[in-house]
Write a protein that holds these residues in place. Structure first.
Motif, PDB file in Angstrom:
ATOM      1  N   ILE A  73      12.864  77.413  26.696  1.00  0.00           N
ATOM      2  CA  ILE A  73      12.624  77.039  28.089  1.00  0.00           C
ATOM      3  C   ILE A  73      13.002  78.238  28.952  1.00  0.00           C
ATOM      4  CG2 ILE A  73      13.212  75.471  29.985  1.00  0.00           C
ATOM      5  CD1 ILE A  73      14.310  73.546  27.790  1.00  0.00           C
ATOM      6  N   TRP A  74      12.106  78.591  29.889  1.00  0.00           N
ATOM      7  CA  TRP A  74      12.400  79.662  30.837  1.00  0.00           C
ATOM      8  C   TRP A  74      12.232  79.130  32.253  1.00  0.00           C
ATOM      9  CZ3 TRP A  74       9.335  80.426  26.516  1.00  0.00           C
ATOM     10  CH2 TRP A  74       9.823  81.337  25.570  1.00  0.00           C
ATOM     11  N   LEU A  75      13.083  79.631  33.154  1.00  0.00           N
ATOM     12  CA  LEU A  75      13.030  79.244  34.561  1.00  0.00           C
ATOM     13  C   LEU A  75      12.808  80.478  35.424  1.00  0.00           C
ATOM     14  CD1 LEU A  75      16.160  76.889  34.768  1.00  0.00           C
ATOM     15  CD2 LEU A  75      13.784  76.260  34.284  1.00  0.00           C
ATOM     16  N   LEU A  76      12.079  80.279  36.510  1.00  0.00           N
ATOM     17  CA  LEU A  76      11.867  81.326  37.507  1.00  0.00           C
ATOM     18  C   LEU A  76      12.126  80.701  38.861  1.00  0.00           C
ATOM     19  CD1 LEU A  76      10.752  84.241  38.135  1.00  0.00           C
ATOM     20  CD2 LEU A  76       8.540  83.122  38.495  1.00  0.00           C
ATOM     21  N   ASN A  77      13.002  81.320  39.654  1.00  0.00           N
ATOM     22  CA  ASN A  77      13.226  80.821  41.008  1.00  0.00           C
ATOM     23  C   ASN A  77      11.881  80.750  41.719  1.00  0.00           C
ATOM     24  OD1 ASN A  77      16.093  80.521  41.115  1.00  0.00           O
ATOM     25  ND2 ASN A  77      16.232  82.739  41.061  1.00  0.00           N
ATOM     26  N   ILE A  78      11.592  79.639  42.358  1.00  0.00           N
ATOM     27  CA  ILE A  78      10.275  79.445  42.959  1.00  0.00           C
ATOM     28  C   ILE A  78      10.010  80.478  44.046  1.00  0.00           C
ATOM     29  CG2 ILE A  78      10.926  77.752  44.720  1.00  0.00           C
ATOM     30  CD1 ILE A  78       7.751  77.731  42.471  1.00  0.00           C
TER      31      ILE A  78
ATOM     32  N   GLY B  21      18.492  75.273  43.919  1.00  0.00           N
ATOM     33  CA  GLY B  21      17.191  75.926  43.891  1.00  0.00           C
ATOM     34  C   GLY B  21      16.092  75.038  43.342  1.00  0.00           C
ATOM     35  N   ARG B  22      14.903  75.605  43.287  1.00  0.00           N
ATOM     36  CA  ARG B  22      13.731  74.986  42.676  1.00  0.00           C
ATOM     37  C   ARG B  22      13.118  76.027  41.753  1.00  0.00           C
ATOM     38  NH1 ARG B  22      15.931  71.195  44.477  1.00  0.00           N
ATOM     39  NH2 ARG B  22      15.169  69.608  45.873  1.00  0.00           N
ATOM     40  N   TYR B  23      12.425  75.561  40.682  1.00  0.00           N
ATOM     41  CA  TYR B  23      12.037  76.481  39.621  1.00  0.00           C
ATOM     42  C   TYR B  23      10.632  76.248  39.103  1.00  0.00           C
ATOM     43  CZ  TYR B  23      17.009  76.937  39.869  1.00  0.00           C
ATOM     44  OH  TYR B  23      18.269  77.125  40.358  1.00  0.00           O
ATOM     45  N   LEU B  24       9.960  77.357  38.803  1.00  0.00           N
ATOM     46  CA  LEU B  24       8.772  77.324  37.976  1.00  0.00           C
ATOM     47  C   LEU B  24       9.289  77.249  36.549  1.00  0.00           C
ATOM     48  CD1 LEU B  24       5.586  77.813  37.936  1.00  0.00           C
ATOM     49  CD2 LEU B  24       6.221  80.091  37.141  1.00  0.00           C
ATOM     50  N   VAL B  25       8.753  76.364  35.745  1.00  0.00           N
ATOM     51  CA  VAL B  25       9.232  76.146  34.379  1.00  0.00           C
ATOM     52  C   VAL B  25       8.142  76.560  33.400  1.00  0.00           C
ATOM     53  CG1 VAL B  25      10.053  74.424  32.730  1.00  0.00           C
ATOM     54  CG2 VAL B  25      10.609  74.186  35.169  1.00  0.00           C
ATOM     55  N   ILE B  26       8.531  77.323  32.382  1.00  0.00           N
ATOM     56  CA  ILE B  26       7.653  77.609  31.244  1.00  0.00           C
ATOM     57  C   ILE B  26       8.416  77.199  29.992  1.00  0.00           C
ATOM     58  CG2 ILE B  26       6.519  79.384  29.846  1.00  0.00           C
ATOM     59  CD1 ILE B  26       5.851  80.895  32.325  1.00  0.00           C
ATOM     60  N   PHE B  27       7.724  76.534  29.082  1.00  0.00           N
ATOM     61  CA  PHE B  27       8.361  76.190  27.812  1.00  0.00           C
ATOM     62  C   PHE B  27       7.398  76.474  26.669  1.00  0.00           C
ATOM     63  CE2 PHE B  27       6.342  72.326  29.324  1.00  0.00           C
ATOM     64  CZ  PHE B  27       5.745  71.795  28.194  1.00  0.00           C
TER      65      PHE B  27
ATOM     66  N   PHE C  36       3.541  76.295  28.007  1.00  0.00           N
ATOM     67  CA  PHE C  36       3.067  75.456  29.100  1.00  0.00           C
ATOM     68  C   PHE C  36       3.938  75.697  30.324  1.00  0.00           C
ATOM     69  CE2 PHE C  36       1.613  73.433  25.265  1.00  0.00           C
ATOM     70  CZ  PHE C  36       0.321  73.065  25.581  1.00  0.00           C
ATOM     71  N   THR C  37       3.372  75.441  31.490  1.00  0.00           N
ATOM     72  CA  THR C  37       4.093  75.671  32.740  1.00  0.00           C
ATOM     73  C   THR C  37       3.842  74.525  33.718  1.00  0.00           C
ATOM     74  OG1 THR C  37       4.438  77.249  34.563  1.00  0.00           O
ATOM     75  CG2 THR C  37       2.203  77.080  33.693  1.00  0.00           C
ATOM     76  N   PHE C  38       4.824  74.307  34.573  1.00  0.00           N
ATOM     77  CA  PHE C  38       4.683  73.368  35.684  1.00  0.00           C
ATOM     78  C   PHE C  38       5.648  73.768  36.786  1.00  0.00           C
ATOM     79  CE2 PHE C  38       7.969  71.326  33.075  1.00  0.00           C
ATOM     80  CZ  PHE C  38       8.884  70.860  34.008  1.00  0.00           C
ATOM     81  N   GLY C  39       5.440  73.205  37.977  1.00  0.00           N
ATOM     82  CA  GLY C  39       6.352  73.436  39.094  1.00  0.00           C
ATOM     83  C   GLY C  39       5.890  74.464  40.100  1.00  0.00           C
ATOM     84  N   SER C  40       4.640  74.925  40.017  1.00  0.00           N
ATOM     85  CA  SER C  40       4.185  76.004  40.905  1.00  0.00           C
ATOM     86  C   SER C  40       4.082  75.584  42.364  1.00  0.00           C
ATOM     87  CB  SER C  40       2.828  76.528  40.441  1.00  0.00           C
ATOM     88  OG  SER C  40       1.842  75.522  40.524  1.00  0.00           O
ATOM     89  N   ASP C  41       3.936  74.315  42.639  1.00  0.00           N
ATOM     90  CA  ASP C  41       3.802  73.843  44.019  1.00  0.00           C
ATOM     91  C   ASP C  41       5.144  73.343  44.557  1.00  0.00           C
ATOM     92  OD1 ASP C  41       3.643  71.711  42.216  1.00  0.00           O
ATOM     93  OD2 ASP C  41       2.431  70.490  43.565  1.00  0.00           O
TER      94      ASP C  41
END
Length: 190
Positions: free
Chosen positions: A23-28, A101-107, A115-120
């Motif tokens: 699982i990877w996180l990116l600050n939105i 915070g809020r995060y873009l998630v890739i797993f 897969f990714t979610f959270g872009s909005d």
């Protein structure tokens, strides 16, 4: 508007090992945009590149880590649950900070698909710390959840790799070992 299905979905009869391996996180705030396959729109369902201003960080996970996506009234609900087997002041401080915070998630799945979610607007992180009874585990249950107008998308795994400028004198290999600052460690080959 009417839609007409032109093909079906096959059920693969082979043994299907489920699970999430990373699982990877990116600050939105560091997320810039997706580039979809063939420069199409999100309905292609496949992200070729994630444009960002800072690197991803890796989040710990266990074999029981799971994701559930449901849809209702045109809204997709993504919920990823994991567990970190660490209960310490450092972990709790990090989690309390991360909850702001809020995060873009890739797993990555066990089938080596990303897969990714959270872009909005980014997925929300929440947690609960626990200590078990004698012989049970100590640790932290982590939940990432997002109500979105977009489904999760498959993403090209190369978007997580570190790009290195090299010369004929210096060569590097990347490892899958991560830390908070770097997605991959770089090892110089003499």
């Amino acid at each position: 508007m009417a839609y007409k299905l032109t093909k079906g979905i096959d059920n693969v009869p082979e043994y299907n090992l489920g699970g999430i391996s990373n699982i990877w996180l990116l600050n939105i705030d560091d997320f810039k945009a997706y580039q979809f396959r063939d420069d199409s729109l999100y309905n292609s369902g496949y992200v070729d590149e994630v444009y960002k201003s800072n690197p991803f960080i890796e989040l710990g996970r266990v074999d029981e880590t799971n994701l559930k996506e449901t849809i209702g009234n045109g809204i997709y609900k993504q919920e990823l649950n994991t567990f970190v087997r660490t209960l310490s002041e450092e972990t709790l401080n990090w989690l309390q900070y991360a909850m702001q915070g809020r995060y873009l998630v890739i797993f990555r799945t066990m089938h080596d698909r990303f897969f990714t979610f959270g872009s909005d607007g980014g997925a929300k992180l929440s947690y609960s710390a626990q200590t078990g009874q004698m012989g049970d585990v100590n640790g932290t249950t982590i939940k990432l959840e997002k109500n979105s107008i977009y489904p999760m998308f498959e993403v090209n795994g190369d978007t997580l790799k570190t790009k290195v400028l090299g010369s004929e004198f210096l060569s590097y290999i990347t490892t899958e070992k991560s830390d908070i600052i770097n997605t991959n460690y770089l090892i110089e080959i003499p």
